[in-house]
Write a protein that holds these residues in place. Structure first.
Motif, PDB file in Angstrom:
ATOM      1  N   UNK A   1      -1.058  -3.070   3.310  1.00  0.00           N
ATOM      2  CA  UNK A   1      -1.862  -4.152   2.754  1.00  0.00           C
ATOM      3  C   UNK A   1      -3.355  -3.879   2.869  1.00  0.00           C
ATOM      4  N   UNK A   2      -3.775  -3.217   3.931  1.00  0.00           N
ATOM      5  CA  UNK A   2      -5.207  -3.039   4.192  1.00  0.00           C
ATOM      6  C   UNK A   2      -5.637  -1.580   4.111  1.00  0.00           C
ATOM      7  N   UNK A   3      -4.772  -0.722   3.636  1.00  0.00           N
ATOM      8  CA  UNK A   3      -5.098   0.698   3.542  1.00  0.00           C
ATOM      9  C   UNK A   3      -4.835   1.193   2.120  1.00  0.00           C
ATOM     10  N   UNK A   4      -5.619   2.177   1.712  1.00  0.00           N
ATOM     11  CA  UNK A   4      -5.349   2.813   0.423  1.00  0.00           C
ATOM     12  C   UNK A   4      -4.129   3.715   0.554  1.00  0.00           C
ATOM     13  N   UNK A   5      -3.447   3.919  -0.549  1.00  0.00           N
ATOM     14  CA  UNK A   5      -2.276   4.789  -0.536  1.00  0.00           C
ATOM     15  C   UNK A   5      -2.153   5.475  -1.890  1.00  0.00           C
ATOM     16  N   UNK A   6      -1.201   6.380  -1.993  1.00  0.00           N
ATOM     17  CA  UNK A   6      -1.032   7.184  -3.203  1.00  0.00           C
ATOM     18  C   UNK A   6       0.388   7.055  -3.731  1.00  0.00           C
ATOM     19  N   UNK A   7       0.490   6.989  -5.065  1.00  0.00           N
ATOM     20  CA  UNK A   7       1.770   6.985  -5.748  1.00  0.00           C
ATOM     21  C   UNK A   7       1.893   8.320  -6.478  1.00  0.00           C
ATOM     22  N   UNK A   8       2.993   9.017  -6.300  1.00  0.00           N
ATOM     23  CA  UNK A   8       3.210  10.286  -7.003  1.00  0.00           C
ATOM     24  C   UNK A   8       4.527  10.216  -7.753  1.00  0.00           C
ATOM     25  N   UNK A   9       4.532  10.831  -8.919  1.00  0.00           N
ATOM     26  CA  UNK A   9       5.724  10.871  -9.772  1.00  0.00           C
ATOM     27  C   UNK A   9       5.782  12.224 -10.443  1.00  0.00           C
ATOM     28  N   UNK A  10       6.893  12.925 -10.292  1.00  0.00           N
ATOM     29  CA  UNK A  10       7.099  14.204 -10.960  1.00  0.00           C
ATOM     30  C   UNK A  10       8.389  14.143 -11.763  1.00  0.00           C
TER      31      UNK A  10
END
Length: 496
Positions: free
Chosen positions: A287-296
């Motif tokens: 909720x309070x942190x950035x994150x990454x979404x990856x799709x291959x």
């Protein structure tokens, strides 16, 4: 009741994310690699800012219970074409996730269309039955029908204009729909009425999608979804037809409100869901942190122009200058980046042949950050009014060394053929050819041509050079036929 309340809360957050993806996605980076003549590999990375810092999400986030550090959401990942996709792998915040089922995805998409209708002031025109029809439209998988249509396209051609026969393709779709209806098949009069509604809906789609797949996209041809809709709802033909009519009225009213951006968003989203899946995953995110979404993933490479069947076929351009086409989302983040490259060292991109078109493949889409080289094509855009979805065209060609070898061999074969014809027909009997002369002309060109033909090990290089290779093989065949003809008519002597 509890499940309905939870679904409503999740929908509020999901729809807020879909309404303004640029508010919570910093950037989306998509890398496309043309691996072979049949497949391309795609890797998409989406950088997400802390959700608690996104003002548009504060209210829907407040409705969802969770701890102080994470929250469970139904996350919209990306849109994928309704085609065969292999090796689909997704991760959110470093954890593997799995897409929701096709049926559940379609129901979410139908509820989102209802949400867009409310935003556009058309909430009176959509009800539960129409929402069910929308879900069946978006759940329709066109792959089987697409294969049948392709088989028909290979057989039926209008010889006069060299275009595909629309009558034959309509017959394929009609036969497919009749089989799906089975015993529930409507009367011909009612079917004609339904087809008129479908034609109206398809007629308003020209500004949003390419017309090529209008027969197999359930958004443009909702008759494809009617058999399953009637089976699931147990509605009779009269009531089912009324729901289809309500859909036509909804689309017509939205079209009448253009250029209102809310109505335009409703129409664009509705038609795009006919040939693209929206990928949703239910997962826990910080909720309070950035994150990454990856799709291959890996999907089929298309070298056909999206609007090819609407215009006279250009045989020479399509074969001597093959162009790969790729449909991508390009407005689902604050900034979008796209990189296209070729892995085969014998193949390069043609910089002037790399460009982007709008979703209907009619207007070129300029970008403030286009870069074209022989190794890659790159573009990015940050403008708020950019196209939601674009077609990327990447023209490929042999590398300069191999291109020079191919054209050199073609010129050599033409020179040998001209020399044989000149000496064997024009200059005869002043000049008499012997077997050594013919061998000196035939053998070097034939062996060099054969080496070039069998030198490639990748399907992409074979696809790129197949027109030149076919031309070269035809020249060599004609060259040998002329030599054999000269022997047959006695204009080549054996020995010295």
């Amino acid at each position: 009741m509890v499940d309905l309340l939870r679904t409503w809360k999740l929908d509020c957050l999901t729809f807020a994310m879909m309404d303004d993806p640029g508010s919570w996605r910093l950037r989306a980076i998509e890398r496309v690699e043309l691996v072979s003549a049949h497949w391309s590999a795609s890797e998409r990375s989406i950088h997400v800012k802390p959700l608690s810092e996104v003002r548009q999400l504060h209210r829907p986030l407040g409705r969802i219970s969770g701890d102080h550090s994470s929250v469970t959401v139904v996350l919209p990942i990306a849109e994928l074409p309704k085609a065969t996709i292999f090796d689909l792998v997704m991760e959110v915040a470093g954890e593997p996730v799995y897409r929701l089922s096709r049926e559940e995805t379609a129901r979410i998409q139908a509820r989102y269309i209802r949400h867009l209708a409310v935003e556009a002031g058309l909430w009176r025109l959509i009800n539960g039955r129409l929402e069910q029809l929308l879900a069946e439209i978006f759940a329709f998988d066109p792959r089987k029908l697409r294969q049948e249509v392709k088989e028909a396209e290979m057989v039926h051609w209008t010889k006069r204009h060299w275009r595909k026969s629309d009558t034959a393709l309509d017959a394929v779709v009609s036969r497919y729909t009749s089989l799906e209806f089975g015993r529930q098949a409507p009367t011909q009069a009612r079917l004609n009425s339904w087809e008129s509604f479908a034609d109206q809906i398809n007629g308003w789609s020209l500004d949003y999608v390419i017309p090529n797949e209008s027969r197999i996209s359930a958004s443009q041809n909702p008759l494809l979804a009617m058999p399953r809709f009637m089976q699931q709802t147990h509605l009779g033909q009269k009531r089912a037809g009324r729901v289809l009519e309500n859909l036509a009225v909804l689309i017509e009213k939205a079209h009448s409100r253009l250029p209102d951006p809310r109505a335009q968003r409703l129409l664009s989203t509705y038609y795009s869901y006919g040939y693209r899946w929206q990928v949703f995953v239910e997962c826990q995110v910080p909720l309070h942190e950035s994150f990454e979404i990856t799709l291959t993933d890996k999907r089929a490479t298309s070298f056909d122009r999206p609007r090819a069947h609407l215009q006279t076929r250009n045989w020479w351009r399509d074969r001597f200058y093959p162009t790969a086409h790729y449909n991508v989302s390009f407005a689902d983040a604050g900034t979008n980046h796209l990189h296209v490259r070729v892995s085969d060292t014998k193949v390069r991109l043609v910089p002037e042949g790399c460009f982007a078109m709008d979703e209907a493949y009619r207007i070129k889409c300029p970008s403030p950050g286009d870069e074209r080289t022989l190794e890659f094509y790159s573009r990015y855009d940050f403008r708020g009014d950019r196209r939601e979805r674009i077609w990327v065209a990447a023209q490929v060609q042999l590398s300069r060394t191999w291109l020079a070898l191919h054209w050199g061999m073609i010129v050599g074969a033409l020179a040998g053929l001209s020399l044989l014809i000149w000496l064997g027909f024009v200059c005869y009997p002043k000049v008499e050819l012997n077997s050594s002369d013919v061998a000196a002309i035939l053998l070097p060109v034939t062996f060099a041509g054969a080496l070039i033909v069998v030198s490639d090990r990748t399907t992409l290089a074979m696809r790129v050079k197949r027109a030149k290779q076919g031309f070269l093989m035809s020249l060599l065949l004609v060259l040998w036929m002329v030599a054999v003809s000269l022997y047959a008519i006695g204009r080549v002597t054996i020995g010295d």
